[in-house]
Scaffold this motif. Structure first.
Motif, PDB file in Angstrom:
ATOM      1  N   MET A  52      26.197  39.771  37.145  1.00 51.83           N
ATOM      2  CA  MET A  52      25.259  40.875  37.229  1.00 51.83           C
ATOM      3  C   MET A  52      24.191  40.625  38.291  1.00 51.83           C
ATOM      4  O   MET A  52      23.567  39.577  38.347  1.00 51.83           O
ATOM      5  N   GLY A  53      23.991  41.612  39.161  1.00 57.35           N
ATOM      6  CA  GLY A  53      22.979  41.521  40.197  1.00 57.35           C
ATOM      7  C   GLY A  53      23.447  40.841  41.463  1.00 57.35           C
ATOM      8  O   GLY A  53      22.732  40.811  42.449  1.00 57.35           O
ATOM      9  N   VAL A  54      24.667  40.274  41.464  1.00 57.66           N
ATOM     10  CA  VAL A  54      25.157  39.571  42.645  1.00 57.66           C
ATOM     11  C   VAL A  54      26.477  40.157  43.110  1.00 57.66           C
ATOM     12  O   VAL A  54      26.631  40.550  44.254  1.00 57.66           O
ATOM     13  N   LYS A  55      27.431  40.205  42.219  1.00 56.60           N
ATOM     14  CA  LYS A  55      28.779  40.616  42.580  1.00 56.60           C
ATOM     15  C   LYS A  55      28.896  42.129  42.668  1.00 56.60           C
ATOM     16  O   LYS A  55      28.409  42.852  41.807  1.00 56.60           O
ATOM     17  N   VAL A  56      29.566  42.621  43.721  1.00 57.17           N
ATOM     18  CA  VAL A  56      29.917  44.032  43.801  1.00 57.17           C
ATOM     19  C   VAL A  56      31.142  44.227  42.927  1.00 57.17           C
ATOM     20  O   VAL A  56      32.242  43.825  43.283  1.00 57.17           O
ATOM     21  N   ARG A  57      30.953  44.791  41.751  1.00 52.96           N
ATOM     22  CA  ARG A  57      32.029  44.881  40.778  1.00 52.96           C
ATOM     23  C   ARG A  57      33.005  45.990  41.130  1.00 52.96           C
ATOM     24  O   ARG A  57      32.629  47.060  41.591  1.00 52.96           O
ATOM     25  N   ARG A  58      34.305  45.721  40.882  1.00 59.02           N
ATOM     26  CA  ARG A  58      35.311  46.752  41.030  1.00 59.02           C
ATOM     27  C   ARG A  58      35.112  47.784  39.934  1.00 59.02           C
ATOM     28  O   ARG A  58      34.764  47.461  38.806  1.00 59.02           O
ATOM     29  N   LYS A  59      35.348  49.059  40.240  1.00 62.28           N
ATOM     30  CA  LYS A  59      35.118  50.116  39.259  1.00 62.28           C
ATOM     31  C   LYS A  59      35.927  49.890  37.992  1.00 62.28           C
ATOM     32  O   LYS A  59      35.480  50.187  36.892  1.00 62.28           O
ATOM     33  N   LEU A 142      33.775  32.846  44.539  1.00 54.13           N
ATOM     34  CA  LEU A 142      34.212  34.229  44.652  1.00 54.13           C
ATOM     35  C   LEU A 142      33.527  34.861  45.848  1.00 54.13           C
ATOM     36  O   LEU A 142      32.490  34.381  46.307  1.00 54.13           O
ATOM     37  N   SER A 143      34.098  35.959  46.328  1.00 55.34           N
ATOM     38  CA  SER A 143      33.420  36.723  47.365  1.00 55.34           C
ATOM     39  C   SER A 143      32.370  37.616  46.718  1.00 55.34           C
ATOM     40  O   SER A 143      32.282  37.719  45.495  1.00 55.34           O
ATOM     41  N   GLU A 144      31.586  38.286  47.555  1.00 51.01           N
ATOM     42  CA  GLU A 144      30.600  39.244  47.062  1.00 51.01           C
ATOM     43  C   GLU A 144      31.162  40.662  47.051  1.00 51.01           C
ATOM     44  O   GLU A 144      30.431  41.614  46.772  1.00 51.01           O
ATOM     45  N   ASP A 147      37.220  42.382  45.328  1.00 50.54           N
ATOM     46  CA  ASP A 147      38.592  41.910  45.478  1.00 50.54           C
ATOM     47  C   ASP A 147      38.994  41.164  44.210  1.00 50.54           C
ATOM     48  O   ASP A 147      38.207  41.041  43.278  1.00 50.54           O
ATOM     49  N   ASN A 148      40.214  40.627  44.199  1.00 48.54           N
ATOM     50  CA  ASN A 148      40.733  39.959  43.003  1.00 48.54           C
ATOM     51  C   ASN A 148      40.797  38.440  43.125  1.00 48.54           C
ATOM     52  O   ASN A 148      41.296  37.767  42.227  1.00 48.54           O
ATOM     53  N   PHE A 149      40.301  37.869  44.228  1.00 50.57           N
ATOM     54  CA  PHE A 149      40.450  36.441  44.484  1.00 50.57           C
ATOM     55  C   PHE A 149      39.370  35.613  43.790  1.00 50.57           C
ATOM     56  O   PHE A 149      38.225  36.033  43.661  1.00 50.57           O
ATOM     57  N   PHE A 150      39.749  34.390  43.396  1.00 43.21           N
ATOM     58  CA  PHE A 150      38.779  33.414  42.908  1.00 43.21           C
ATOM     59  C   PHE A 150      39.376  32.024  43.074  1.00 43.21           C
ATOM     60  O   PHE A 150      40.593  31.839  43.065  1.00 43.21           O
ATOM     61  N   SER A 164      43.677  37.847  40.386  1.00 46.51           N
ATOM     62  CA  SER A 164      43.940  38.522  39.116  1.00 46.51           C
ATOM     63  C   SER A 164      43.048  39.747  39.010  1.00 46.51           C
ATOM     64  O   SER A 164      41.884  39.719  39.421  1.00 46.51           O
ATOM     65  N   THR A 165      43.586  40.815  38.438  1.00 50.58           N
ATOM     66  CA  THR A 165      42.774  42.003  38.180  1.00 50.58           C
ATOM     67  C   THR A 165      41.794  41.754  37.040  1.00 50.58           C
ATOM     68  O   THR A 165      40.888  42.554  36.819  1.00 50.58           O
ATOM     69  N   ARG A 166      41.961  40.640  36.320  1.00 49.04           N
ATOM     70  CA  ARG A 166      41.062  40.288  35.215  1.00 49.04           C
ATOM     71  C   ARG A 166      40.160  39.115  35.592  1.00 49.04           C
ATOM     72  O   ARG A 166      39.796  38.293  34.759  1.00 49.04           O
ATOM     73  N   LYS A 167      39.802  39.042  36.858  1.00 50.50           N
ATOM     74  CA  LYS A 167      38.965  37.950  37.355  1.00 50.50           C
ATOM     75  C   LYS A 167      37.638  37.870  36.611  1.00 50.50           C
ATOM     76  O   LYS A 167      37.165  36.775  36.281  1.00 50.50           O
ATOM     77  N   THR A 168      37.015  39.002  36.335  1.00 46.88           N
ATOM     78  CA  THR A 168      35.727  39.002  35.642  1.00 46.88           C
ATOM     79  C   THR A 168      35.825  38.293  34.302  1.00 46.88           C
ATOM     80  O   THR A 168      34.987  37.455  33.955  1.00 46.88           O
TER      81      THR A 168
END
Length: 222
Positions: A52-59, A142-144, A147-150, A164-168
């Protein structure tokens, strides 16, 4: 409205491990006589997420329910045998992911996160490819961008780059486990380029660039 996320976890009923040989190639037996797992209720609160506050989250990552087990572990007795062999008591996350090899190839793997370790299993051969103790994980990169990479950074060995689409959910589970089980704060680093050890003796860098319609990713050898 606050986001409600119920994380489904599975518990191994009998922690006593039967005797197995040292061969990590596992038999894929989906028999009904295997050990049963039971869900254990546990919610991951919003303030435990390191995004929260850092990562641009995927919708698609907003308002997503956390289930934990996406492959129905109780139906795969070879996975139950693997977990019992190593003495794991609780599975926190299970799903198929893409893993990037040192040569840059993509391999489909089953990612298991337990109360003790991270497992990488080949779903085609039912072979355990790698087991990493949770305490050996130093940080995640992770990137900012959306995307799905980690990357999971393991200084004593070599690192893991996955998608993964479930990276979060994966990052949240690992951060929570490091704090609750290993008693340390897992560092989660955000950058649009970061290095990782793709093997014991060579380093690669993954670069992210926001372009029209998505994110462009490039992996280069250092």
């Amino acid at each position: 409205m606050d986001r409600l996320k119920s994380q489904r976890r599975v518990q191994i009923d009998d922690p006593q491990s039967p005797n197995f040989d040292d061969d990590e190639t596992l038999d894929n037996e989906n028999s009904g006589g295997g050990r049963r797992l039971r869900p254990s209720g546990s919610n991951v609160s919003e303030d435990q997420e390191p995004f929260m506050g850092v990562k641009v989250r995927r919708k698609t990552s907003f308002h997503r329910e956390y289930r934990g087990d996406y492959i129905d572990i109780p139906s795969h007795s070879y996975l139950l045998k693997l977990l019992q062999k190593h003495g794991d008591n609780q599975v926190l996350f299970a799903d198929k992911v893409l893993k990037f090899t040192g040569s840059g190839k993509m391999k489909r793997r089953i990612l298991l996160i337990t109360d003790l370790a991270i497992y990488m299993v080949d779903p085609e051969t039912n072979t355990l490819k790698r087991r990493i103790a949770l305490a050996a994980v130093e940080k995640m990169c992770l990137s900012e961008l959306s995307d799905n990479f980690f990357a999971i950074i393991v200084p004593a060995e070599y690192d893991l780059l996955m998608a993964s689409t479930r990276k979060t959910e994966i990052v949240t589970v690992l951060a929570e486990s490091a704090k609750n089980v290993c008693n340390y704060e897992l560092e989660v680093a955000f950058s649009n380029s970061f290095e990782y050890h793709a093997g014991a003796e060579f380093v690669k860098e993954i670069q992210f660039e926001e372009v029209e319609g998505g994110v462009k990713t490039r992996i280069v050898k250092k």
